[in-house]
Design a protein around this motif. Structure first.
Motif, PDB file in Angstrom:
ATOM      1  N   MET A   1      -7.382  -9.311  14.304  1.00 22.40           N
ATOM      2  CA  MET A   1      -8.577 -10.514  14.451  1.00 22.40           C
ATOM      3  C   MET A   1      -8.587 -10.812  16.128  1.00 22.40           C
ATOM      4  O   MET A   1      -7.914 -11.046  16.677  1.00 22.40           O
ATOM      5  CB  MET A   1      -7.962 -11.664  14.050  1.00 22.40           C
ATOM      6  CG  MET A   1      -8.960 -12.782  14.025  1.00 22.40           C
ATOM      7  SD  MET A   1     -10.396 -12.812  13.101  1.00 22.40           S
ATOM      8  CE  MET A   1      -9.858 -12.763  11.479  1.00 22.40           C
ATOM      9  N   THR A   2      -9.855 -10.295  16.533  1.00 24.63           N
ATOM     10  CA  THR A   2     -10.198 -10.232  17.914  1.00 24.63           C
ATOM     11  C   THR A   2     -10.769 -11.800  18.402  1.00 24.63           C
ATOM     12  O   THR A   2     -10.794 -12.816  17.449  1.00 24.63           O
ATOM     13  CB  THR A   2     -11.347  -9.444  18.452  1.00 24.63           C
ATOM     14  OG1 THR A   2     -12.441 -10.167  17.700  1.00 24.63           O
ATOM     15  CG2 THR A   2     -11.370  -8.029  17.861  1.00 24.63           C
ATOM     16  N   THR A   3     -10.553 -12.315  19.328  1.00 23.92           N
ATOM     17  CA  THR A   3     -10.770 -13.543  20.005  1.00 23.92           C
ATOM     18  C   THR A   3     -12.223 -13.860  19.589  1.00 23.92           C
ATOM     19  O   THR A   3     -12.728 -14.912  19.177  1.00 23.92           O
ATOM     20  CB  THR A   3     -10.781 -13.668  21.685  1.00 23.92           C
ATOM     21  OG1 THR A   3      -9.276 -13.381  21.903  1.00 23.92           O
ATOM     22  CG2 THR A   3     -10.791 -15.020  22.039  1.00 23.92           C
ATOM     23  N   ALA A   4     -13.400 -12.748  19.690  1.00 17.28           N
ATOM     24  CA  ALA A   4     -14.608 -13.112  19.422  1.00 17.28           C
ATOM     25  C   ALA A   4     -14.923 -13.351  18.130  1.00 17.28           C
ATOM     26  O   ALA A   4     -15.580 -14.135  17.503  1.00 17.28           O
ATOM     27  CB  ALA A   4     -15.557 -11.572  19.637  1.00 17.28           C
ATOM     28  N   ASN A   5     -13.920 -12.651  17.087  1.00 16.46           N
ATOM     29  CA  ASN A   5     -14.247 -13.174  15.672  1.00 16.46           C
ATOM     30  C   ASN A   5     -13.655 -14.440  15.340  1.00 16.46           C
ATOM     31  O   ASN A   5     -13.960 -15.301  14.452  1.00 16.46           O
ATOM     32  CB  ASN A   5     -13.071 -11.866  14.822  1.00 16.46           C
ATOM     33  CG  ASN A   5     -13.953 -10.678  14.697  1.00 16.46           C
ATOM     34  OD1 ASN A   5     -15.172 -10.575  15.142  1.00 16.46           O
ATOM     35  ND2 ASN A   5     -13.136  -9.800  14.343  1.00 16.46           N
ATOM     36  N   LYS A   6     -12.535 -14.902  15.865  1.00 15.46           N
ATOM     37  CA  LYS A   6     -11.953 -16.110  16.045  1.00 15.46           C
ATOM     38  C   LYS A   6     -12.919 -17.127  16.053  1.00 15.46           C
ATOM     39  O   LYS A   6     -13.334 -18.275  15.533  1.00 15.46           O
ATOM     40  CB  LYS A   6     -10.726 -16.450  16.496  1.00 15.46           C
ATOM     41  CG  LYS A   6      -9.484 -15.574  16.103  1.00 15.46           C
ATOM     42  CD  LYS A   6      -8.224 -15.709  17.201  1.00 15.46           C
ATOM     43  CE  LYS A   6      -7.077 -15.051  16.743  1.00 15.46           C
ATOM     44  NZ  LYS A   6      -6.032 -14.797  17.572  1.00 15.46           N
ATOM     45  N   ILE A   7     -13.750 -17.022  17.315  1.00 16.02           N
ATOM     46  CA  ILE A   7     -14.829 -17.989  17.861  1.00 16.02           C
ATOM     47  C   ILE A   7     -15.838 -17.795  16.631  1.00 16.02           C
ATOM     48  O   ILE A   7     -16.507 -19.099  16.461  1.00 16.02           O
ATOM     49  CB  ILE A   7     -15.163 -17.574  19.341  1.00 16.02           C
ATOM     50  CG1 ILE A   7     -14.337 -17.770  20.030  1.00 16.02           C
ATOM     51  CG2 ILE A   7     -16.766 -18.302  19.516  1.00 16.02           C
ATOM     52  CD1 ILE A   7     -14.437 -17.195  21.345  1.00 16.02           C
TER      53      ILE A   7
END
Length: 193
Positions: free
Chosen positions: A1-7
């Motif tokens: 889970m990338t930071t971009a996906n979390k956002i």
């Protein structure tokens, strides 16, 4: 889970909060709810830019992100258009129902088309077109126009431009989908012995 996906996931979670604020405002007329709805839109827009930046500059592209990012945008936009096309007087003007019908119909047709292409071809290639991006900007402008309580007279022309771009981009995506289906070996006639 990338930071971009979390956002992006956080952006999806903003949708019900936005819906609740709009509903409370149209029922009570309390300006705090309208401002909170606008804040939800602002945070969603800023987070969309941030997750796009992270994905591009830190190579955080993922299959999940390719699905979640447009889904988050679409959920917020459709929720706003549908809510604001309901009877919201005296607090808010209404987005014309024909615009809502155009947006929802196009999206349903595109989803059905994507499912068919995925089933037949195994993979869907979505090539964004500038007209689709313009349509999205105009649709979001209609939502903002109503929430900002700007001049009702111009809303018709803004909605008309949004509907025309939405319909035209839908036609382009359908034609592109037909091209993908035609190019697939699965769509060729089978020859029996």
């Amino acid at each position: 889970m990338t930071t971009a996906n979390k956002i992006t996931i956080a952006r999806i979670l903003l949708v019900p909060l936005f819906v609740v604020q709009v509903l409370y405002y149209t029922q009570t007329g309390n300006e705090v709810y309208r401002l909170l709805a606008l804040l939800c839109l602002a945070v969603a827009s800023i987070s969309d830019a941030i997750d796009g930046y992270l994905a591009r500059h830190y190579n955080q592209h993922s299959e999940l992100g390719r699905v979640l990012d447009p889904l988050a945008d679409k959920m917020l936009l459709v929720a706003g258009v549908v809510l604001l096309s309901m009877k919201n007087e005296p607090y808010l003007e209404r987005i014309p129902m024909w615009l809502t019908a155009t947006i929802v119909s196009r999206d349903i047709i595109l989803i059905v088309g994507m499912v068919i292409i995925h089933y037949i071809c195994g993979k869907v290639r979505v090539r964004p077109v500038i007209l689709g991006k313009v349509a999205t900007v105009l649709q979001m402008s209609c939502v903002l126009w109503v929430l900002l309580q700007w001049s009702e007279s111009f809303l018709f022309y803004l909605a008309l431009a949004a509907a025309l771009c939405t319909g035209a981009s839908g036609i382009w995506y359908v034609l592109d989908g037909v091209r993908q289906l035609s190019a697939s070996p699965s769509s060729s006639p089978s020859h029996g012995n």
